[in-house]
Design an enzyme around this catalytic site. Structure first.
Site, PDB file in Angstrom:
ATOM      1  N   GLU A   1     -12.348  -0.224   2.038  1.00  0.00           N
ATOM      2  CA  GLU A   1     -11.395  -0.167   0.918  1.00  0.00           C
ATOM      3  C   GLU A   1     -11.627  -1.331  -0.024  1.00  0.00           C
ATOM      4  O   GLU A   1     -11.378  -1.218  -1.218  1.00  0.00           O
ATOM      5  CB  GLU A   1      -9.948  -0.217   1.435  1.00  0.00           C
ATOM      6  CG  GLU A   1      -9.470   1.096   2.015  1.00  0.00           C
ATOM      7  CD  GLU A   1      -7.963   1.134   2.210  1.00  0.00           C
ATOM      8  OE1 GLU A   1      -7.295   0.084   2.082  1.00  0.00           O
ATOM      9  OE2 GLU A   1      -7.462   2.236   2.496  1.00  0.00           O
TER      10      GLU A   1
ATOM     11  N   HIS B   1     -12.467   9.871  -8.352  1.00  0.00           N
ATOM     12  CA  HIS B   1     -11.546   9.818  -9.492  1.00  0.00           C
ATOM     13  C   HIS B   1     -10.392  10.804  -9.356  1.00  0.00           C
ATOM     14  O   HIS B   1      -9.922  11.381 -10.338  1.00  0.00           O
ATOM     15  CB  HIS B   1     -12.296  10.022 -10.821  1.00  0.00           C
ATOM     16  CG  HIS B   1     -13.091   8.808 -11.212  1.00  0.00           C
ATOM     17  ND1 HIS B   1     -14.250   8.457 -10.576  1.00  0.00           N
ATOM     18  CD2 HIS B   1     -12.872   7.864 -12.146  1.00  0.00           C
ATOM     19  CE1 HIS B   1     -14.720   7.350 -11.116  1.00  0.00           C
ATOM     20  NE2 HIS B   1     -13.897   6.961 -12.063  1.00  0.00           N
TER      21      HIS B   1
ATOM     22  N   CYS C   1       0.808  -1.231   0.000  1.00  0.00           N
ATOM     23  CA  CYS C   1       0.000   0.000   0.000  1.00  0.00           C
ATOM     24  C   CYS C   1       0.833   1.270   0.000  1.00  0.00           C
ATOM     25  O   CYS C   1       0.287   2.372  -0.037  1.00  0.00           O
ATOM     26  CB  CYS C   1      -0.984  -0.002   1.172  1.00  0.00           C
ATOM     27  SG  CYS C   1      -2.345  -1.135   0.893  1.00  0.00           S
TER      28      CYS C   1
HETATM   29 ZN    ZN Z   1      -5.124   1.337  -0.421  1.00  0.00          ZN
END
Ligand code: ZN
Length: 125
Positions: free
Chosen positions: A112, A67, A23
């Site tokens: 997420e 976005h 990440c």
């Molecule tokens: Zn992430």
């Protein structure tokens, strides 16, 4: 006490600073946000809050992030754009838009992925 929740989804990219693992690299999520409002009293129509009003408030906040690369946007240009910090961001922004009207934001959960989420709930239960 009554609670009302609305879910909303948006897509955005981020990278976690100071995190050792996948990440730390730029990647994206189809985030889901659930905002829960709470209050004691219903209006004359029997509603705590109109779902449409809550949805509009969430959309107002999410549109700024949709976005986009979160690391470029305040406060995430300095605050890490983790699910936890996103949940608190939505909490604070929605609280400011809902006013009081005897209704408060109770908690915000940000997913997420389908399997991983973080919740911000400042008031002890
Ligand atoms: Zn992430």
């Amino acid at each position: 006490m009554f609670e009302v929740s609305v879910d909303y989804s948006f897509a955005a990219g981020h990278a976690l600073r100071g995190y050792k693992g996948k990440c730390e690299n730029v990647h994206g999520h189809n985030y889901r946000v659930r905002v829960t409002l709470a209050g004691e009293n219903l209006d004359a129509s029997g509603l705590l809050v109109d779902f449409a009003d809550l949805r509009a408030a969430i959309q107002d906040v999410a549109q700024r992030l949709d976005h986009r690369y979160l690391n470029d946007l305040a406060p995430f240009d300095s605050l890490n754009p983790s699910a936890e910090n996103l949940a608190k961001y939505f909490f604070d922004e929605i609280q400011g838009r809902i006013g009081n009207r005897g209704v408060r934001v109770e908690e915000v959960t940000v997913w997420e992925t389908e399997l991983t989420s973080a919740t911000y709930r400042p008031n002890a239960r």
